[in-house]
Design a protein around this motif. Structure first.
Motif, mmCIF file in Angstrom:
data_model
loop_
_atom_site.group_PDB
_atom_site.id
_atom_site.type_symbol
_atom_site.label_atom_id
_atom_site.label_comp_id
_atom_site.label_asym_id
_atom_site.label_seq_id
_atom_site.Cartn_x
_atom_site.Cartn_y
_atom_site.Cartn_z
ATOM 1 N N PRO A 17 0.823 -1.211 0.000
ATOM 2 C CA PRO A 17 0.000 0.000 0.000
ATOM 3 C C PRO A 17 0.862 1.268 0.000
ATOM 4 C CG PRO A 17 -0.604 -1.465 1.816
ATOM 5 C CD PRO A 17 0.592 -2.045 1.167
ATOM 6 N N ASP A 18 0.343 2.306 -0.601
ATOM 7 C CA ASP A 18 1.031 3.598 -0.618
ATOM 8 C C ASP A 18 0.720 4.305 0.699
ATOM 9 O OD1 ASP A 18 2.439 5.834 -1.422
ATOM 10 O OD2 ASP A 18 0.717 6.697 -2.479
ATOM 11 N N ILE A 19 1.628 4.190 1.641
ATOM 12 C CA ILE A 19 1.428 4.763 2.973
ATOM 13 C C ILE A 19 2.072 6.140 3.002
ATOM 14 C CG2 ILE A 19 1.922 4.479 5.425
ATOM 15 C CD1 ILE A 19 1.786 1.447 4.945
ATOM 16 N N LYS A 20 1.268 7.141 3.312
ATOM 17 C CA LYS A 20 1.733 8.517 3.274
ATOM 18 C C LYS A 20 2.370 8.973 4.587
ATOM 19 C CE LYS A 20 -1.856 9.237 -0.068
ATOM 20 N NZ LYS A 20 -1.936 7.810 -0.259
ATOM 21 N N ASP A 21 1.877 8.481 5.705
ATOM 22 C CA ASP A 21 2.421 8.863 7.008
ATOM 23 C C ASP A 21 3.820 8.265 7.157
ATOM 24 O OD1 ASP A 21 3.068 8.499 9.881
ATOM 25 O OD2 ASP A 21 1.121 9.466 10.180
ATOM 26 N N PRO A 22 4.854 9.098 7.341
ATOM 27 C CA PRO A 22 6.226 8.570 7.380
ATOM 28 C C PRO A 22 6.487 7.613 8.551
ATOM 29 C CG PRO A 22 6.200 10.956 7.748
ATOM 30 C CD PRO A 22 4.803 10.536 7.426
ATOM 31 N N GLU A 23 5.924 7.867 9.707
ATOM 32 C CA GLU A 23 6.137 6.990 10.855
ATOM 33 C C GLU A 23 5.517 5.611 10.613
ATOM 34 O OE1 GLU A 23 5.120 6.690 15.639
ATOM 35 O OE2 GLU A 23 4.697 8.554 14.576
ATOM 36 N N ILE A 24 4.297 5.604 10.096
ATOM 37 C CA ILE A 24 3.614 4.337 9.812
ATOM 38 C C ILE A 24 4.334 3.589 8.691
ATOM 39 C CG2 ILE A 24 1.461 3.323 8.968
ATOM 40 C CD1 ILE A 24 -0.040 5.530 10.490
ATOM 41 N N ARG A 25 4.797 4.312 7.665
ATOM 42 C CA ARG A 25 5.508 3.683 6.552
ATOM 43 C C ARG A 25 6.793 2.999 7.035
ATOM 44 N NH1 ARG A 25 5.710 7.673 2.944
ATOM 45 N NH2 ARG A 25 7.584 8.553 3.840
ATOM 46 N N ILE A 26 7.538 3.653 7.925
ATOM 47 C CA ILE A 26 8.784 3.074 8.451
ATOM 48 C C ILE A 26 8.488 1.795 9.232
ATOM 49 C CG2 ILE A 26 10.633 3.441 10.131
ATOM 50 C CD1 ILE A 26 10.664 6.386 9.175
ATOM 51 N N VAL A 27 7.471 1.835 10.104
ATOM 52 C CA VAL A 27 7.118 0.647 10.890
ATOM 53 C C VAL A 27 6.613 -0.463 9.980
ATOM 54 C CG1 VAL A 27 5.616 -0.244 12.708
ATOM 55 C CG2 VAL A 27 6.632 2.021 12.940
ATOM 56 N N PHE A 28 5.826 -0.108 8.970
ATOM 57 C CA PHE A 28 5.307 -1.081 8.002
ATOM 58 C C PHE A 28 6.470 -1.800 7.312
ATOM 59 C CE2 PHE A 28 3.646 -2.431 3.920
ATOM 60 C CZ PHE A 28 2.390 -2.923 4.224
ATOM 61 N N LYS A 29 7.434 -1.047 6.838
ATOM 62 C CA LYS A 29 8.580 -1.638 6.147
ATOM 63 C C LYS A 29 9.457 -2.426 7.110
ATOM 64 C CE LYS A 29 8.716 1.330 2.139
ATOM 65 N NZ LYS A 29 9.523 2.177 1.274
ATOM 66 N N ASP A 30 9.563 -1.966 8.355
ATOM 67 C CA ASP A 30 10.314 -2.725 9.362
ATOM 68 C C ASP A 30 9.672 -4.092 9.598
ATOM 69 O OD1 ASP A 30 12.180 -0.729 9.692
ATOM 70 O OD2 ASP A 30 11.365 0.008 11.594
ATOM 71 N N LEU A 31 8.342 -4.124 9.641
ATOM 72 C CA LEU A 31 7.640 -5.400 9.825
ATOM 73 C C LEU A 31 7.843 -6.322 8.624
ATOM 74 C CD1 LEU A 31 4.288 -4.424 11.562
ATOM 75 C CD2 LEU A 31 5.892 -6.170 12.325
ATOM 76 N N LEU A 32 7.812 -5.769 7.436
ATOM 77 C CA LEU A 32 8.034 -6.589 6.241
ATOM 78 C C LEU A 32 9.462 -7.130 6.200
ATOM 79 C CD1 LEU A 32 6.246 -4.839 3.233
ATOM 80 C CD2 LEU A 32 5.800 -7.101 4.160
ATOM 81 N N ALA A 33 10.417 -6.338 6.689
ATOM 82 C CA ALA A 33 11.822 -6.751 6.626
ATOM 83 C C ALA A 33 12.218 -7.704 7.744
ATOM 84 C CB ALA A 33 12.721 -5.514 6.667
ATOM 85 N N ALA A 34 11.523 -7.647 8.860
ATOM 86 C CA ALA A 34 11.900 -8.454 10.026
ATOM 87 C C ALA A 34 11.501 -9.909 9.835
ATOM 88 C CB ALA A 34 11.222 -7.900 11.278
ATOM 89 N N SER A 35 12.234 -10.770 10.518
ATOM 90 C CA SER A 35 11.849 -12.176 10.574
ATOM 91 C C SER A 35 10.691 -12.299 11.548
ATOM 92 C CB SER A 35 13.021 -13.028 11.054
ATOM 93 O OG SER A 35 12.574 -14.328 11.337
ATOM 94 N N TRP A 36 9.678 -13.040 11.156
ATOM 95 C CA TRP A 36 8.506 -13.179 12.027
ATOM 96 C C TRP A 36 8.605 -14.413 12.922
ATOM 97 C CZ3 TRP A 36 3.901 -11.798 8.266
ATOM 98 C CH2 TRP A 36 3.979 -10.450 7.946
ATOM 99 N N ASP A 37 9.764 -15.058 12.936
ATOM 100 C CA ASP A 37 9.963 -16.156 13.887
ATOM 101 C C ASP A 37 9.849 -15.618 15.302
ATOM 102 O OD1 ASP A 37 10.385 -17.972 11.881
ATOM 103 O OD2 ASP A 37 12.566 -17.861 11.991
ATOM 104 N N GLU A 38 10.518 -14.505 15.515
ATOM 105 C CA GLU A 38 10.437 -13.793 16.784
ATOM 106 C C GLU A 38 10.548 -12.313 16.445
ATOM 107 O OE1 GLU A 38 12.775 -13.563 21.018
ATOM 108 O OE2 GLU A 38 12.910 -15.399 19.847
ATOM 109 N N ILE A 39 9.436 -11.619 16.473
ATOM 110 C CA ILE A 39 9.406 -10.211 16.085
ATOM 111 C C ILE A 39 10.196 -9.413 17.120
ATOM 112 C CG2 ILE A 39 7.931 -8.259 15.504
ATOM 113 C CD1 ILE A 39 5.645 -10.349 15.175
ATOM 114 N N PRO A 40 11.138 -8.587 16.671
ATOM 115 C CA PRO A 40 11.927 -7.796 17.617
ATOM 116 C C PRO A 40 11.043 -6.882 18.473
ATOM 117 C CG PRO A 40 12.887 -7.705 15.419
ATOM 118 C CD PRO A 40 11.566 -8.389 15.293
ATOM 119 N N ASP A 41 11.406 -6.753 19.736
ATOM 120 C CA ASP A 41 10.629 -5.931 20.667
ATOM 121 C C ASP A 41 10.522 -4.483 20.200
ATOM 122 O OD1 ASP A 41 10.135 -8.073 22.352
ATOM 123 O OD2 ASP A 41 11.892 -7.663 23.607
ATOM 124 N N THR A 42 11.582 -3.961 19.595
ATOM 125 C CA THR A 42 11.539 -2.568 19.133
ATOM 126 C C THR A 42 10.500 -2.388 18.034
ATOM 127 O OG1 THR A 42 13.362 -3.027 17.595
ATOM 128 C CG2 THR A 42 13.950 -2.063 19.731
#
Length: 177
Positions: A17-42
């Motif tokens: 999705p085209d996310i316009k809010d920069p904070e939400i976009r960063i978290v969205f991309k962090d979730l896509l990039a992270a391994s979901w075996d154990e999601i980092p606490d940060t």
């Protein structure tokens, strides 16, 4: 499509999705990039912060909420699959010295795991292909590890794949463990 015409490889792929809010976009991309075996606490902290943020852009928050729910579900299901694999390993021995037919308990657990895996993948809509591929990548490896330990399971397990990008024009290459 006619002879001699060109076709873009990614013309029918849904994009993130085209996310316009920069904070939400960063978290969205962090979730896509992270391994979901154990999601980092940060990442969890940042996602909860972005979701509780007061904003007018509800669509961006909904997209983040969807990926965050999927990540949490995959993290939980991954734990179940790893526990099942470890239980199978314990029953057959580390080097396979106690190989025997699977008990009904394991057969039912494998059948249930496969049914839940396919039902979850089928639940994603046509606009969520990016999310389906992330889930398929995260869970597919664990499903294949189960498949490799068992013989005589149904042929439907042949459909379990791990998708990865080849880097060539965004095409997808199926990788089997």
């Amino acid at each position: 499509m006619s002879i001699g015409s060109t076709r873009s490889f990614s013309e029918d792929v849904s994009h993130i999705p085209d996310i316009k809010d920069p904070e939400i976009r960063i978290v969205f991309k962090d979730l896509l990039a992270a391994s979901w075996d154990e999601i980092p606490d940060t990442v969890i902290h940042d996602a909860k912060k972005a979701l509780s943020k007061n904003t007018d852009d509800r669509a961006d928050q909904e997209a983040l909420a969807n990926i965050f729910r999927a990540a949490e579900a995959v993290e939980e299901f991954s734990g179940i699959l790893v526990s099942l694999r470890m239980a199978i390993d314990d029953s057959i021995g580390l080097s396979g010295e106690n190989v025997k037919p699977l008990s009904d308990k394991f057969v039912n657990a494998l059948r249930t795991a496969y049914q839940r895996y396919t039902a979850y993948l089928d639940a994603f809509g046509p606009d969520e292909v990016y999310l389906r591929k992330k889930v398929e990548t995260e869970l597919g490896t664990k499903m294949i590890h189960l498949k490799m330990r068992c013989s005589g399971i149904g042929s439907e397990w042949g459909k379990v794949t791990v998708l990865g990008t080849s880097g060539l024009s965004g095409s997808y290459v199926e990788q089997r463990a």
